[in-house]
Scaffold this active site. Sequence first.
Site, PDB file in Angstrom:
ATOM      1  N   GLY A  46     -20.545 -45.981  -0.325  1.00  0.00           N
ATOM      2  CA  GLY A  46     -20.500 -44.384  -0.507  1.00  0.00           C
ATOM      3  C   GLY A  46     -20.167 -43.603   0.788  1.00  0.00           C
ATOM      4  O   GLY A  46     -20.587 -44.347   1.816  1.00  0.00           O
ATOM      5  N   GLN A  51     -21.066 -36.291   6.193  1.00  0.00           N
ATOM      6  CA  GLN A  51     -21.381 -37.328   7.000  1.00  0.00           C
ATOM      7  C   GLN A  51     -20.199 -37.744   8.020  1.00  0.00           C
ATOM      8  O   GLN A  51     -20.326 -38.419   8.871  1.00  0.00           O
ATOM      9  CB  GLN A  51     -21.485 -38.659   6.256  1.00  0.00           C
ATOM     10  N   CYS A  96     -28.564 -45.571   3.976  1.00  0.00           N
ATOM     11  CA  CYS A  96     -27.562 -44.500   4.366  1.00  0.00           C
ATOM     12  C   CYS A  96     -26.914 -44.440   5.570  1.00  0.00           C
ATOM     13  O   CYS A  96     -27.622 -45.059   6.698  1.00  0.00           O
ATOM     14  CB  CYS A  96     -28.490 -43.190   4.436  1.00  0.00           C
ATOM     15  N   LEU A  97     -25.749 -44.590   5.581  1.00  0.00           N
ATOM     16  CA  LEU A  97     -24.949 -44.798   6.881  1.00  0.00           C
ATOM     17  C   LEU A  97     -25.392 -43.552   8.063  1.00  0.00           C
ATOM     18  O   LEU A  97     -24.919 -44.259   9.150  1.00  0.00           O
ATOM     19  CB  LEU A  97     -23.344 -44.737   6.682  1.00  0.00           C
ATOM     20  N   HIS A 138     -26.953 -40.007  -4.846  1.00  0.00           N
ATOM     21  CA  HIS A 138     -27.212 -40.204  -3.268  1.00  0.00           C
ATOM     22  C   HIS A 138     -25.890 -39.343  -2.587  1.00  0.00           C
ATOM     23  O   HIS A 138     -26.421 -38.606  -1.597  1.00  0.00           O
ATOM     24  CB  HIS A 138     -27.168 -41.451  -2.907  1.00  0.00           C
ATOM     25  N   GLU A 139     -24.962 -39.527  -3.073  1.00  0.00           N
ATOM     26  CA  GLU A 139     -23.536 -38.688  -2.446  1.00  0.00           C
ATOM     27  C   GLU A 139     -23.403 -37.316  -2.665  1.00  0.00           C
ATOM     28  O   GLU A 139     -23.222 -36.655  -1.931  1.00  0.00           O
ATOM     29  CB  GLU A 139     -22.080 -39.580  -2.894  1.00  0.00           C
ATOM     30  N   HIS A 142     -25.809 -35.478  -0.722  1.00  0.00           N
ATOM     31  CA  HIS A 142     -25.198 -35.264   0.690  1.00  0.00           C
ATOM     32  C   HIS A 142     -24.550 -33.954   0.896  1.00  0.00           C
ATOM     33  O   HIS A 142     -24.628 -33.143   1.625  1.00  0.00           O
ATOM     34  CB  HIS A 142     -24.383 -36.321   1.184  1.00  0.00           C
TER      35      HIS A 142
HETATM   36  O1  K1U Z   1     -23.963 -42.297   1.572  1.00  0.00           O
HETATM   37  C1  K1U Z   1     -24.149 -43.237   2.197  1.00  0.00           C
HETATM   38  O2  K1U Z   1     -24.772 -43.070   3.318  1.00  0.00           O
HETATM   39  C2  K1U Z   1     -23.588 -44.618   1.883  1.00  0.00           C
HETATM   40  C3  K1U Z   1     -24.896 -45.442   1.381  1.00  0.00           C
HETATM   41  C4  K1U Z   1     -24.861 -45.402  -0.107  1.00  0.00           C
HETATM   42  C5  K1U Z   1     -26.038 -45.871  -1.034  1.00  0.00           C
HETATM   43  C6  K1U Z   1     -26.462 -47.164  -0.804  1.00  0.00           C
HETATM   44  C7  K1U Z   1     -27.699 -47.550  -1.520  1.00  0.00           C
HETATM   45  C8  K1U Z   1     -27.894 -46.680  -2.618  1.00  0.00           C
HETATM   46  C9  K1U Z   1     -27.449 -45.584  -2.833  1.00  0.00           C
HETATM   47  C10 K1U Z   1     -26.373 -45.078  -2.251  1.00  0.00           C
HETATM   48  C11 K1U Z   1     -24.501 -46.902   1.906  1.00  0.00           C
HETATM   49  O3  K1U Z   1     -23.545 -47.673   1.411  1.00  0.00           O
HETATM   50  S1  K1U Z   1     -25.644 -47.841   2.676  1.00  0.00           S
HETATM   51  C12 K1U Z   1     -24.942 -49.580   2.773  1.00  0.00           C
HETATM   52  C13 K1U Z   1     -25.098 -50.185   1.600  1.00  0.00           C
HETATM   53  O4  K1U Z   1     -25.772 -49.920   0.706  1.00  0.00           O
HETATM   54  C14 K1U Z   1     -24.351 -51.455   1.533  1.00  0.00           C
HETATM   55  C15 K1U Z   1     -23.517 -51.871   2.578  1.00  0.00           C
HETATM   56  C16 K1U Z   1     -22.671 -53.171   2.222  1.00  0.00           C
HETATM   57  C17 K1U Z   1     -22.666 -53.953   1.261  1.00  0.00           C
HETATM   58  C18 K1U Z   1     -23.293 -53.409   0.377  1.00  0.00           C
HETATM   59  C19 K1U Z   1     -24.395 -52.032   0.284  1.00  0.00           C
HETATM   60 ZN    ZN Z   2     -26.222 -41.510   2.700  1.00  0.00          ZN
END
Ligand code: K1U
Ligand code: ZN
Length: 174
Positions: A46, A51, A96-97, A138-139, A142
């Site tokens: 996401g 972000q 979270c990125l 989560h999104e 944000h």
């Molecule tokens: O919004 C963001 O920061 C993105 C975040 C979203 C998220 C992850 C986990 C639970 C709820 C919301 C991410 O994508 S973190 C990276 C991640 O989870 C991932 C990366 C590569 C493959 C699979 C998952």
């Molecule tokens: Zn996030």
Amino acid sequence: MSQLPIIVVPHPILKEIAKPIETITDAIKQQAADMIETMYDAPGIGLAANQVGKLNRIFVMDTNYRKNDESRDAKVLINPEIVWRSEEMSVMEEGCLSIPQQFAEVERPRTVRVKYIDLSGQVQEMEGSDLVSHCLQHELDHLNGVLFIDYLSRLKRNMILRKVDKMMKDSPVL
Ligand code: K1U
Ligand code: ZN
């Protein structure tokens, strides 16, 4: 399409409330395409406008993350709102990125239904449970200036923020 730099804590834009999108212009379509590319490249499941330094209410997501391009199916959600949430709760580890390499368990409603506008201007609804539900919430958080670490104790939150601060000082190109 171009990749956008991802903003990392403690940047103040991550605490701001994004504004509704009035019209789906070519600029919004371009922003969505750039956000999708940025999300896949990160990689993430996401990415919300805050972000990437934009304060409009749009996020992209693809919880069926796969490495190969053919199976990609990114959704673009404009002006999303939760119209129903389950009483049943779910605890999942979130990342979270904007808080690189940090993960923590977060409790949220297990299922939510979200109303949004798609890129063609149509009103849509989607319902999701577990990972999809956590990602949708989560999104949406944000866009309201809320981060997953805001659900943790002050002690845990500060530990994570200190780790990210150290990491960014040690290798600022993360
Ligand atoms: O919004 C963001 O920061 C993105 C975040 C979203 C998220 C992850 C986990 C639970 C709820 C919301 C991410 O994508 S973190 C990276 C991640 O989870 C991932 C990366 C590569 C493959 C699979 C998952
Ligand atoms: Zn996030």
